[in-house]
Design a protein around this motif. Structure first.
Motif, PDB file in Angstrom:
ATOM      1  N   PHE A   1       0.823  -1.206   0.000  1.00  6.85           N
ATOM      2  CA  PHE A   1       0.000   0.000   0.000  1.00  6.85           C
ATOM      3  C   PHE A   1       0.856   1.254   0.000  1.00  6.85           C
ATOM      4  N   ALA A   2       1.974   1.239   0.724  1.00  8.03           N
ATOM      5  CA  ALA A   2       2.876   2.392   0.722  1.00  8.03           C
ATOM      6  C   ALA A   2       3.430   2.630  -0.675  1.00  8.03           C
TER       7      ALA A   2
ATOM      8  N   ASP B   1      -9.612   5.264   4.487  1.00  7.39           N
ATOM      9  CA  ASP B   1     -10.141   4.793   3.213  1.00  7.39           C
ATOM     10  C   ASP B   1     -10.146   3.270   3.088  1.00  7.39           C
ATOM     11  N   VAL B   2      -9.188   2.626   3.741  1.00  5.51           N
ATOM     12  CA  VAL B   2      -9.083   1.171   3.627  1.00  5.51           C
ATOM     13  C   VAL B   2      -8.693   0.589   4.981  1.00  5.51           C
ATOM     14  N   LEU B   3      -9.392  -0.449   5.388  1.00  7.21           N
ATOM     15  CA  LEU B   3      -9.018  -1.226   6.576  1.00  7.21           C
ATOM     16  C   LEU B   3      -8.674  -2.628   6.127  1.00  7.21           C
ATOM     17  N   VAL B   4      -7.457  -3.080   6.469  1.00  2.00           N
ATOM     18  CA  VAL B   4      -7.047  -4.451   6.191  1.00  2.00           C
ATOM     19  C   VAL B   4      -6.976  -5.193   7.518  1.00  2.00           C
TER      20      VAL B   4
ATOM     21  N   VAL C   1     -19.593   1.070   1.213  1.00  2.00           N
ATOM     22  CA  VAL C   1     -18.366   0.368   1.624  1.00  2.00           C
ATOM     23  C   VAL C   1     -18.321  -1.002   0.957  1.00  2.00           C
ATOM     24  N   ARG C   2     -17.195  -1.301   0.315  1.00  2.00           N
ATOM     25  CA  ARG C   2     -16.981  -2.633  -0.247  1.00  2.00           C
ATOM     26  C   ARG C   2     -16.227  -3.495   0.770  1.00  2.00           C
ATOM     27  N   VAL C   3     -16.540  -4.786   0.816  1.00  2.00           N
ATOM     28  CA  VAL C   3     -15.889  -5.719   1.748  1.00  2.00           C
ATOM     29  C   VAL C   3     -15.552  -7.002   1.004  1.00  2.00           C
ATOM     30  N   ASN C   4     -14.279  -7.395   1.065  1.00  2.00           N
ATOM     31  CA  ASN C   4     -13.827  -8.611   0.383  1.00  2.00           C
ATOM     32  C   ASN C   4     -12.858  -9.380   1.276  1.00  2.00           C
ATOM     33  N   THR C   5     -12.581 -10.614   0.884  1.00  2.00           N
ATOM     34  CA  THR C   5     -11.706 -11.485   1.679  1.00  2.00           C
ATOM     35  C   THR C   5     -10.612 -12.084   0.808  1.00  2.00           C
ATOM     36  N   LEU C   6      -9.388 -12.092   1.332  1.00  2.00           N
ATOM     37  CA  LEU C   6      -8.294 -12.836   0.733  1.00  2.00           C
ATOM     38  C   LEU C   6      -8.194 -14.176   1.450  1.00  2.00           C
TER      39      LEU C   6
ATOM     40  N   GLY D   1       0.214  -8.855  -0.564  1.00  3.99           N
ATOM     41  CA  GLY D   1       0.092  -7.407  -0.610  1.00  3.99           C
ATOM     42  C   GLY D   1      -0.490  -6.913  -1.923  1.00  3.99           C
ATOM     43  N   ALA D   2      -0.019  -7.469  -3.033  1.00  3.54           N
ATOM     44  CA  ALA D   2      -0.524  -7.055  -4.340  1.00  3.54           C
ATOM     45  C   ALA D   2      -2.010  -7.350  -4.475  1.00  3.54           C
ATOM     46  N   ALA D   3      -2.438  -8.495  -3.955  1.00  7.28           N
ATOM     47  CA  ALA D   3      -3.859  -8.851  -4.027  1.00  7.28           C
ATOM     48  C   ALA D   3      -4.704  -7.902  -3.174  1.00  7.28           C
ATOM     49  N   ALA D   4      -4.181  -7.529  -1.995  1.00  2.00           N
ATOM     50  CA  ALA D   4      -4.911  -6.605  -1.129  1.00  2.00           C
ATOM     51  C   ALA D   4      -5.047  -5.234  -1.779  1.00  2.00           C
TER      52      ALA D   4
END
Length: 281
Positions: free
Chosen positions: A27-28, A73-76, A164-169, A208-211
């Motif tokens: 993300f950074a 904006d994003v919570l992981v 808000v969108r919510v998804n799972t890895l 990380g790339a998928a997130a």
């Protein structure tokens, strides 16, 4: 379209090492302001990542942390993990702690973050595990919690849409700085890697790339989804044990193959998705 998240604020729980550090770095690199939350600071500072001390199992502290943020904006929800423990080897309180960390804590953080995310039309990324979709001997409470986390994300995606969108890895085995403790050095890592169709364990950067993708504009119409990050999954052990389609194996060699496959599968079952996370103890 690109994955740029320039100017966005991202919180990664358990973001100081292993998979969490890989997510925070990704993300950074995408231009976001990243806050990595954990009980202890990282041994080595992560470039472009801020550290915030937080125990995600402390609801008042979690609520205070998110209330103090000017924007999100994003919570992981990455923090989690489990020790190897057969069900009968621990009392219910020990197993409940695992469920608290892997299911209740992400719920607590998501609820605390919701007002910010609704204003910013942001997203939540849950870090689940393949353990939630198959038997998990030695980590049964963890597997149950991860199964619940995936279902929770799907319900959140419906209740919180369209803001808000919510998804799972759904993460499989990952090679981190602690992998040698679980696989027995390079030989063990190579042996376990051969059980993965793509021939290797995931790197934290893969997760990380998928997130980043799920949080980006490229995934603007993806919500309530589960994205497998597992290199193709696990080859079924019975394929190596069966003799029907093999070139003349003896019963003895088939037995050895089945025994080897069983040991490999048991090792993978104990470790898949958990090798970088030991925060709960």
């Amino acid at each position: 379209m690109d994955n740029s998240l320039h100017g966005r604020t991202v919180v990664v729980t358990g973001g100081t090492r292993g998979v969490g550090a890989g997510i925070a770095r990704a993300f950074a690199e995408a231009g976001a302001r990243v806050l990595a939350c954990a009980r202890r600071p990282p041994e080595h500072p992560l470039h472009g990542v801020e550290f915030a001390s937080l125990d995600v199992r402390d609801p008042p502290a979690v609520r205070a942390f998110f209330e103090a943020l000017p924007r999100l904006d994003v919570l992981v929800n990455n923090a989690g993990g489990t020790p190897y423990r057969l069900l009968a080897d621990g009392d219910s309180e020990r197993h409940v702690r695992v469920i608290e960390l892997n299911l209740i804590a992400p719920l607590t953080a998501s609820l605390a973050a919701y007002p910010h995310l609704r204003r910013s039309r942001g997203s939540v990324v849950m870090v689940g595990s393949v353990s939630g979709g198959r038997p998990s001997p030695g980590s049964a409470a963890y597997g149950a919690a991860k199964a619940g986390l995936e279902n929770l994300a799907r319900s959140m995606a419906v209740e919180w849409a369209p803001e808000v969108r919510v998804n799972t890895l759904l993460v499989g085995m990952v090679r981190t700085e602690l992998s040698h403790l679980h696989y027995g050095g390079e030989d063990g890592i190579e042996a376990v890697s051969r059980t993965v169709p793509l021939g290797r364990l995931a790197a934290p950067t893969d997760v990380g790339a998928a997130a980043v993708f799920l949080a980006s504009a490229q995934a603007a119409y993806i919500s309530g989804a589960s994205l497998h990050v597992h290199g193709g999954g696990e080859r079924p052990a019975f394929l190596d044990a069966a003799t029907a389609n093999q070139a003349g194996p003896t019963a003895e060699s088939a037995g050895r193959a089945a025994e080897t496959a069983g040991r490999t599968a048991a090792t993978a079952a104990r470790t898949a998705g958990t090798e970088e996370k030991k925060e709960e103890e």
